[in-house]
Scaffold this motif. Sequence first.
Motif, PDB file in Angstrom:
ATOM      1  N   GLU A   1       5.371   0.912  -4.015  1.00  0.00           N
ATOM      2  CA  GLU A   1       6.038  -0.209  -4.682  1.00  0.00           C
ATOM      3  C   GLU A   1       7.493   0.131  -4.983  1.00  0.00           C
ATOM      4  OE1 GLU A   1       3.776  -1.131  -8.138  1.00  0.00           O
ATOM      5  OE2 GLU A   1       2.397  -2.475  -7.074  1.00  0.00           O
ATOM      6  N   ASN A   2       7.723   1.338  -5.471  1.00  0.00           N
ATOM      7  CA  ASN A   2       9.091   1.731  -5.807  1.00  0.00           C
ATOM      8  C   ASN A   2       9.928   1.984  -4.559  1.00  0.00           C
ATOM      9  OD1 ASN A   2       8.720   1.522  -8.569  1.00  0.00           O
ATOM     10  ND2 ASN A   2       8.085   3.657  -8.807  1.00  0.00           N
ATOM     11  N   ARG A   3       9.297   2.439  -3.477  1.00  0.00           N
ATOM     12  CA  ARG A   3      10.037   2.580  -2.215  1.00  0.00           C
ATOM     13  C   ARG A   3      10.504   1.220  -1.724  1.00  0.00           C
ATOM     14  NH1 ARG A   3       5.712   6.156  -1.016  1.00  0.00           N
ATOM     15  NH2 ARG A   3       6.369   8.348  -1.085  1.00  0.00           N
TER      16      ARG A   3
ATOM     17  N   ALA B   1      15.725   2.469  -7.352  1.00  0.00           N
ATOM     18  CA  ALA B   1      15.136   1.461  -8.245  1.00  0.00           C
ATOM     19  C   ALA B   1      13.658   1.759  -8.442  1.00  0.00           C
ATOM     20  CB  ALA B   1      15.322   0.060  -7.654  1.00  0.00           C
ATOM     21  N   GLU B   2      13.176   1.460  -9.628  1.00  0.00           N
ATOM     22  CA  GLU B   2      11.754   1.647  -9.913  1.00  0.00           C
ATOM     23  C   GLU B   2      11.274   0.593 -10.889  1.00  0.00           C
ATOM     24  OE1 GLU B   2      11.136   5.446 -11.696  1.00  0.00           O
ATOM     25  OE2 GLU B   2      12.550   5.101 -13.338  1.00  0.00           O
ATOM     26  N   PHE B   3       9.991   0.288 -10.795  1.00  0.00           N
ATOM     27  CA  PHE B   3       9.395  -0.654 -11.726  1.00  0.00           C
ATOM     28  C   PHE B   3       9.075   0.058 -13.038  1.00  0.00           C
ATOM     29  CE2 PHE B   3       8.213  -2.779  -7.660  1.00  0.00           C
ATOM     30  CZ  PHE B   3       8.840  -3.994  -7.910  1.00  0.00           C
ATOM     31  N   ALA B   4       9.286  -0.649 -14.150  1.00  0.00           N
ATOM     32  CA  ALA B   4       9.044  -0.080 -15.472  1.00  0.00           C
ATOM     33  C   ALA B   4       8.200  -1.040 -16.294  1.00  0.00           C
ATOM     34  CB  ALA B   4      10.371   0.195 -16.188  1.00  0.00           C
TER      35      ALA B   4
ATOM     36  N   PHE C   1      18.260   1.522 -11.103  1.00  0.00           N
ATOM     37  CA  PHE C   1      17.725   0.324 -11.744  1.00  0.00           C
ATOM     38  C   PHE C   1      16.285   0.528 -12.206  1.00  0.00           C
ATOM     39  CE2 PHE C   1      21.003  -1.009  -8.830  1.00  0.00           C
ATOM     40  CZ  PHE C   1      21.713  -1.953  -9.557  1.00  0.00           C
ATOM     41  N   GLU C   2      15.991  -0.044 -13.371  1.00  0.00           N
ATOM     42  CA  GLU C   2      14.621  -0.154 -13.854  1.00  0.00           C
ATOM     43  C   GLU C   2      14.317  -1.644 -13.947  1.00  0.00           C
ATOM     44  OE1 GLU C   2      13.389   3.127 -16.923  1.00  0.00           O
ATOM     45  OE2 GLU C   2      15.423   2.453 -17.388  1.00  0.00           O
ATOM     46  N   VAL C   3      13.322  -2.070 -13.204  1.00  0.00           N
ATOM     47  CA  VAL C   3      12.994  -3.488 -13.084  1.00  0.00           C
ATOM     48  C   VAL C   3      11.621  -3.736 -13.680  1.00  0.00           C
ATOM     49  CG1 VAL C   3      12.644  -5.403 -11.466  1.00  0.00           C
ATOM     50  CG2 VAL C   3      14.358  -3.640 -10.967  1.00  0.00           C
ATOM     51  N   SER C   4      11.499  -4.777 -14.473  1.00  0.00           N
ATOM     52  CA  SER C   4      10.214  -5.115 -15.083  1.00  0.00           C
ATOM     53  C   SER C   4       9.106  -5.132 -14.040  1.00  0.00           C
ATOM     54  CB  SER C   4      10.307  -6.486 -15.757  1.00  0.00           C
ATOM     55  OG  SER C   4       9.023  -6.929 -16.131  1.00  0.00           O
ATOM     56  N   ASP C   5       7.995  -4.454 -14.341  1.00  0.00           N
ATOM     57  CA  ASP C   5       6.894  -4.417 -13.379  1.00  0.00           C
ATOM     58  C   ASP C   5       6.142  -5.747 -13.271  1.00  0.00           C
ATOM     59  OD1 ASP C   5       5.556  -4.369 -15.811  1.00  0.00           O
ATOM     60  OD2 ASP C   5       4.383  -2.571 -15.381  1.00  0.00           O
ATOM     61  N   TYR C   6       6.551  -6.740 -14.062  1.00  0.00           N
ATOM     62  CA  TYR C   6       6.007  -8.076 -13.842  1.00  0.00           C
ATOM     63  C   TYR C   6       6.417  -8.596 -12.456  1.00  0.00           C
ATOM     64  CZ  TYR C   6       5.168  -8.177 -18.910  1.00  0.00           C
ATOM     65  OH  TYR C   6       4.746  -7.909 -20.190  1.00  0.00           O
TER      66      TYR C   6
END
Length: 226
Positions: free
Chosen positions: A4-6, A26-29, A47-52
């Motif tokens: 997912e993060n890739r 970038a990664e989901f958080a 970047f940290e992006v909402s895992d929603y």
Amino acid sequence: MNDENRRLTAVFAEAGKRNGYEDVTAEFAAFRDFKVRWTRSYRWANFEVSDYLSDAPEEVLASLAETIFRKIAGNLDEGYSEEVCDWLTSEDFARTKQPTFLRRFRGLSPGSAGTHLDLSDSYDRLAEAGLADRDDTIALRWMDGRSSELGKASVLMRVATVSSGIDRDDITDNAVDFALYAQIARIAMGFSPGGVPRGPEYEELLDRYPGRREAEEELARIGYRS
């Protein structure tokens, strides 16, 4: 880095190249609310992006990335694209993400019932008075009432919360109903893609509540503000 993060990094790195950034990750958080957070220099960005958004289509993530880079470039009023907004405000998004949001929101009641009052009764009165549309997708909760905040509302997650300090047997229906109405009104306004101030619009909705002045005075006496 998981798959997912890739995928997310590839999308943001592509947008980064178009905006002059050579090194982008970038990664989901697991944020409680939907948001994107970043750190950067002139040539790199993280970047940290909402895992929603972890199951969002690639085109939605790509559009989001472009918007974020434009914000970084100084276009702070840049709004999310119609594509992103449509995905975030879809019925499926709220239905699937709301349970996670409720688990992450600390200090919430398990349901609409409190110690003395049930917010569903208040919601019924608002609907009967024509002040709210009946909507079973909206979750009603009591929240920790240690602050003077009347409540909170999540437009995207369709959650309306009212301070548990209002859950008492010596308060009028008018005051409780207004406290809930103030949150329902925010949800009714819908998602604002550009972050444009909407204070006047919100005040207009609050003014539609017949007993607003009396309710605010009663709530102020016990330490709450709308």
